[in-house]
Design a protein around this motif. Structure first.
Motif, PDB file in Angstrom:
ATOM      1  N   PHE B  33       0.833  -1.202   0.000  1.00  0.00           N
ATOM      2  CA  PHE B  33       0.000   0.000   0.000  1.00  0.00           C
ATOM      3  C   PHE B  33       0.864   1.247   0.000  1.00  0.00           C
ATOM      4  O   PHE B  33       0.562   2.228  -0.681  1.00  0.00           O
ATOM      5  CB  PHE B  33      -0.924   0.019   1.215  1.00  0.00           C
ATOM      6  N   GLU B  34       1.937   1.189   0.794  1.00  0.00           N
ATOM      7  CA  GLU B  34       2.826   2.341   0.857  1.00  0.00           C
ATOM      8  C   GLU B  34       3.293   2.714  -0.542  1.00  0.00           C
ATOM      9  O   GLU B  34       3.238   3.863  -0.957  1.00  0.00           O
ATOM     10  CB  GLU B  34       4.020   1.982   1.732  1.00  0.00           C
ATOM     11  N   PRO B 252       6.478  12.181   9.771  1.00  0.00           N
ATOM     12  CA  PRO B 252       7.478  13.244   9.765  1.00  0.00           C
ATOM     13  C   PRO B 252       8.528  13.142  10.858  1.00  0.00           C
ATOM     14  O   PRO B 252       9.261  14.078  11.071  1.00  0.00           O
ATOM     15  CB  PRO B 252       6.607  14.484   9.982  1.00  0.00           C
ATOM     16  N   PHE B 253       8.595  12.034  11.548  1.00  0.00           N
ATOM     17  CA  PHE B 253       9.558  11.940  12.643  1.00  0.00           C
ATOM     18  C   PHE B 253      10.596  10.857  12.383  1.00  0.00           C
ATOM     19  O   PHE B 253      11.051  10.213  13.313  1.00  0.00           O
ATOM     20  CB  PHE B 253       8.839  11.610  13.952  1.00  0.00           C
ATOM     21  N   LEU B 339      -3.459   3.360   5.971  1.00  0.00           N
ATOM     22  CA  LEU B 339      -3.472   4.252   4.807  1.00  0.00           C
ATOM     23  C   LEU B 339      -3.291   5.697   5.261  1.00  0.00           C
ATOM     24  O   LEU B 339      -2.626   6.485   4.595  1.00  0.00           O
ATOM     25  CB  LEU B 339      -4.782   4.098   4.030  1.00  0.00           C
ATOM     26  N   PHE B 340      -3.880   6.028   6.418  1.00  0.00           N
ATOM     27  CA  PHE B 340      -3.696   7.373   6.945  1.00  0.00           C
ATOM     28  C   PHE B 340      -2.221   7.615   7.277  1.00  0.00           C
ATOM     29  O   PHE B 340      -1.664   8.668   6.953  1.00  0.00           O
ATOM     30  CB  PHE B 340      -4.580   7.576   8.171  1.00  0.00           C
ATOM     31  N   PHE B 341      -1.594   6.627   7.902  1.00  0.00           N
ATOM     32  CA  PHE B 341      -0.157   6.705   8.183  1.00  0.00           C
ATOM     33  C   PHE B 341       0.607   7.044   6.906  1.00  0.00           C
ATOM     34  O   PHE B 341       1.483   7.901   6.882  1.00  0.00           O
ATOM     35  CB  PHE B 341       0.337   5.333   8.667  1.00  0.00           C
ATOM     36  N   ARG B 345       2.823  10.282   5.680  1.00  0.00           N
ATOM     37  CA  ARG B 345       4.225  10.196   5.285  1.00  0.00           C
ATOM     38  C   ARG B 345       4.489  10.970   3.999  1.00  0.00           C
ATOM     39  O   ARG B 345       5.520  11.591   3.838  1.00  0.00           O
ATOM     40  CB  ARG B 345       4.633   8.745   5.107  1.00  0.00           C
ATOM     41  N   TRP B 346       3.552  10.891   3.069  1.00  0.00           N
ATOM     42  CA  TRP B 346       3.821  11.524   1.787  1.00  0.00           C
ATOM     43  C   TRP B 346       3.285  12.935   1.722  1.00  0.00           C
ATOM     44  O   TRP B 346       3.266  13.537   0.658  1.00  0.00           O
ATOM     45  CB  TRP B 346       3.256  10.670   0.653  1.00  0.00           C
ATOM     46  N   THR B 347       2.776  13.454   2.855  1.00  0.00           N
ATOM     47  CA  THR B 347       2.284  14.822   2.855  1.00  0.00           C
ATOM     48  C   THR B 347       3.160  15.738   3.683  1.00  0.00           C
ATOM     49  O   THR B 347       3.531  16.822   3.240  1.00  0.00           O
ATOM     50  CB  THR B 347       0.844  14.863   3.416  1.00  0.00           C
ATOM     51  N   VAL B 348       3.497  15.282   4.888  1.00  0.00           N
ATOM     52  CA  VAL B 348       4.150  16.174   5.841  1.00  0.00           C
ATOM     53  C   VAL B 348       5.660  16.071   5.696  1.00  0.00           C
ATOM     54  O   VAL B 348       6.200  14.969   5.722  1.00  0.00           O
ATOM     55  CB  VAL B 348       3.743  15.793   7.274  1.00  0.00           C
TER      56      VAL B 348
END
Ligand code: SF4
Ligand code: SF4
Lengths: 188, 419
Positions: B33-34, B252-253, B339-341, B345-348
C-alpha cells in the motif's frame, strides 16, 4: 560585498500551530491521488498516460510516435539509394569515440574492383553497445555520412556477445539513407 | 489433564493464526500500500506487474493481481542477497539488533482484541491471545524495547551515521514515550479499565470514544458528561496518534533513518535479511500502533451504531461466527488507519531535530498533562459541589496559563548583550 541581513519571517499564531498547513497538505495530496486515479492528472493527455497518473506503461505503450527527430538511439551504418555501403573505413569514428565502443578492421578494395577508387571498405565493423554512450560523436565526425544514430533504443541481450553489433546488424538497423555520397559516388 | 492440553492447543492455535496469518501478512500488505498509494499521490503507477507469470507456462496472459505479489518478490530478493557483515562491527550486538526490533512489535500483538468471542461446539473463545488486565501498559512496556534494537544497531555498526541515528532514536523515544503514556490516561480514566478487550466491549455498547453517538444499541446524542469528555478525548487522540508516529519512526519523525542526512540511518551497515528485519520491524510497529489507536479511540472491532449485538448473534448452527465478522471490521479499520499513516508520510515534510524535541517536550508534554486534569475534572463533575468544581476549573485555567507562559518565555530567543 554588502552584508544583507535576512529577517526570518514573523509567523502568526495560525502559521506557528501548523495545523492549517497540514490540512492544506492533505487536501493537496488527496486531490493528486483522486485525479491520478481518474486519469486526470496535469499533463496526462500530452504525456499519453496509461490512465493512472501521468505514467506511460512501457512494454504495452511506447514513446515511438512522440520521439523527436534529434533522438539519439543506437548508432548504425547506412547504405545509399543503390545499396552501396558508404563507410570508407577511415576510422575517424573509431578514434573519436569517447568510450572506445567502435572497432573497425579495414580492408583494401582490390585495384581490379570497379570501386577501386574508394580504396578501403570495412571488413569488420563492431560497435559494443555496452560501451556506447549514445553521444553522437561518430555521426558528427564521419566524412562520408555513413554512420547515424537511429531511434532504436531497445538494445538488449542475454550475453555480452549479444550486445556487440557487427557489420550485418549495423546495416540492418541503419537501412537506407538518401542524400550526399562522397567517395562512393561514381561521378566524383 | 486433557483439559489443559486442549487449552494449550487453543492458545498455540491462536498464536499461530493471529500472529502469523492475520498480523504478519499485514506487513507486506502495508509495504505494498505504501508503494502504490505514494505512487498515486505522486501521479505515478507504482508496482503493478509482479504476478503469476502464466505466459511462461504457455498461457496467453500473465496474471498481474495488481502487483500484489511484489512484496513477496522483494522478500525473496532480500533473502537471496549477500549478507555482508562489515569487518569492525561488534558482532554479537550487530546480530542481535535486527531481532530486537521485530520481536517486540510481534509480541505486542498478543493483547490486541481482534474480535468478539466466537462460540464453537458450545465452547466460547475470545479472539485475543492473552486476555490480560494491563493491556496498554504491556504494549508500551514491550514496544519501547524495540528502541534497543535501533540503538544497538547504531552503536554496534561502528560507523558514524548509524551511530547518530541510534542516538537520535533514543532521544526521540524518551521524549515521546512520556506523551504517549500521559495522553492515554484520560482514556483509561474514562473506561476505568485496563483490559483492552473490555475497553472495546464498552465502546461497542456506549459508542466509540471519538464517536459517542449511540447508547445500548440505540442511536442518539450522548449525555452531557460524555459529550464534554469528547474534548479531552480528541486532544488525547491527537497527541497519541502523533506520538505513535514518533514512536514508530515514521515520517514526519523518521529522524533515526533520515536518508538526506544519515545515508540510511541506523541500518546503513546492514544488508540482506538483517536489513529486511529492520524494515519488517518498522512496519510491524506501524501495524501495532494503528491497532492501538483503533482499539482505544475508534472502537476496535465494533461496527458501531448499535449493530454489534446483531453481528455477534450471527451464526451457522452451533457456530457463532460473529467474531469473524468483527475480525474483518477490525482489519478494515486497521488498514484504513495504515493508509492514513501512509498519507501523512507523503504529505508532511520531516521535522528538524530541534523542532521535534521542542514539539515533544514543550507542547505535547504540557498538553497531555493538562489534558489529564481536564478529563479528571469532567469525569468527577457529577460527584462534586459547584464550589469545588469552580475552584478546580479556575485552578486548571491558572495552571494552563502558567504552563503556556513558561513555555513561551523558555522559547524566547536570547538577546545579545551588545548588538
Ligand atoms: S555514439 Fe558515441 S559512444 Fe556510441 S559509438 Fe558513437 S561515438 Fe561511440
Ligand atoms: S563510419 Fe564514417 S567515420 Fe567511421 S570509419 Fe566509416 S567512414 Fe569513417
Amino acid at each position: 560585498m554588502a552584508v544583507v541581513k535576512i529577517q526570518r519571517p514573523k509567523l502568526g499564531f495560525g502559521e506557528k500551530i501548523y495545523f492549517a498547513a497540514l490540512i492544506k497538505g492533505f487536501i493537496l495530496t488527496m486531490t493528486h491521488a483522486v485525479k491520478s486515479l481518474l486519469g486526470k492528472s496535469m499533463g496526462a493527455k500530452s504525456l499519453e498516460s496509461s490512465g493512472l497518473g501521468v505514467t506511460m506503461q512501457f512494454p504495452e505503450q511506447r514513446w515511438d510516435a512522440q520521439m523527436p527527430d534529434y533522438y539519439r538511439g543506437a548508432p548504425a551504418l547506412v547504405t545509399d539509394e543503390q545499396g552501396r555501403e558508404r563507410c570508407v573505413s577511415c576510422q575517424l569514428c573509431e578514434f573519436i569515440c569517447p568510450p572506445k565502443a567502435i572497432k573497425i578492421v579495414p580492408g583494401e578494395i582490390p585495384s581490379d574492383d570497379p570501386w577501386a577508387k574508394v580504396e578501403k571498405r570495412p571488413k569488420e565493423f563492431d560497435i559494443d553497445m555496452i560501451r556506447c554512450i549514445y553521444c553522437g560523436m561518430c555521426e558528427e565526425v564521419c566524412p562520408e555520412q555513413a554512420i547515424f544514430l537511429r531511434k532504436d533504443y531497445l538494445i538488449t541481450g542475454l550475453k555480452r556477445a549479444d550486445m556487440v553489433h557487427d557489420k550485418k546488424k549495423l546495416y540492418e538497423i541503419g537501412g537506407v539513407r538518401t542524400g550526399l555520397v562522397n567517395k562512393w559516388n561514381e561521378l566524383k | 489433564m486433557p483439559d489443559l492440553l486442549l487449552q494449550l492447543a487453543i492458545i498455540l492455535f491462536k498464536i499461530v493464526t493471529l500472529t502469523f496469518i492475520v498480523v504478519l501478512p499485514l506487513v507486506p500488505i502495508s509495504v505494498y500500500f505504501e508503494r502504490r498509494f505514494s505512487a498515486i499521490i505522486q501521479d505515478r503507477v507504482g508496482p503493478n506487474r509482479v504476478g503469476i507469470p502464466l505466459s511462461l507456462l504457455g498461457f496467453k496472459k500473465d496474471f498481474h493481481f495488481f502487483g500484489l505479489i511484489q512484496p513477496m518478490a522483494d522478500g525473496i530478493k532480500l533473502f537471496l542477497k549477500e549478507d555482508f557483515t562489515p569487518q569492525y562491527v561488534r558482532k554479537a550486538f550487530y546480530w542481535l539488533a535486527p531481532a530486537l526490533t521485530v520481536v517486540p512489535a510481534l509480541i505486542t500483538v498478543c493483547v490486541v482484541p481482534f474480535g468478539s468471542p466466537i462460540t464453537i461446539f458450545g465452547h466460547t473463545e475470545k479472539l485475543v491471545i492473552a486476555d490480560i488486565d494491563v493491556g496498554p501498559l504491556f504494549v508500551f512496556a514491550i514496544a519501547s524495547l524495540s528502541v534497543y534494537g535501533i540503538t544497538l544497531a547504531g552503536w554496534s555498526s561502528n560507523s558514524k551515521f548509524p551511530f547518530i541515528g541510534g542516538v537520535r532514536s533514543t532521544a526521540q523515544m524518551i521524549s515521546y514515550e512520556i506523551c504517549l503514556g500521559l495522553s492515554i490516561i484520560p482514556v483509561l480514566l474514562y473506561f476505568g479499565e485496563l483490559n483492552l478487550g473490555k475497553i472495546v466491549e464498552h465502546q461497542a455498547q456506549h459508542g466509540w470514544l471519538l464517536l459517542p453517538l449511540w447508547q445500548n444499541g440505540q442511536i442518539g446524542l450522548p449525555d452531557m458528561q460524555t459529550a464534554l469528555f469528547w474534548i479531552p478525548a480528541v486532544i488525547a487522540f491527537l497527541i497519541f496518534t502523533i506520538s505513535i508516529f514518533a514512536e514508530t519512526n515514521r515520517m514526519p519523525f523518521d529522524l533515526p533513518e533520515c536518508e538526506t542526512e544519515l545515508v540510511g540511518g541506523y541500518h546503513t551497515e546492514y544488508s540482506s535479511m538483517k536489513f529486511a528485519l529492520f524494515f519488517m520491524g518498522e512496519y510491524a510497529a506501524m501495524v501495532i500502533g494503528s491497532a492501538m489507536v483503533v482499539t482505544l479511540f475508534l472502537g476496535g472491532w465494533s461496527a458501531g451504531f448499535g449493530l454489534d449485538p446483531l453481528i455477534a448473534k450471527l451464526g451457522i448452527g452451533g457456530f457463532q461466527i460473529g467474531g469473524l465478522i468483527h475480525l474483518g471490521i477490525f482489519l478494515t479499520k486497521l488498514v484504513g488507519f495504515i493508509l492514513f499513516f501512509i498519507l501523512v508520510r507523503w504529505t508532511v515534510p520531516r521535522f528538524r531535530y530541534d523542532q521535534l524535541m521542542k514539539l515533544g517536550w514543550v507542547i505535547f508534554f504540557e498538553a497531555a498533562l493538562i489534558n489529564v486534569f481536564l478529563a479528571a475534572l469532567i469525569l468527577a463533575a457529577p460527584d462534586l459541589t459547584a464550589v469545588i468544581l469552580g475552584t478546580g476549573a479556575v485552578l486548571l485555567i491558572a495552571v494552563t496559563a502558567a504552563v503556556i507562559w513558561v513555555a513561551k518565555t523558555s522559547e524566547a530567543p536570547v538577546k545579545p548583550l551588545r548588538a
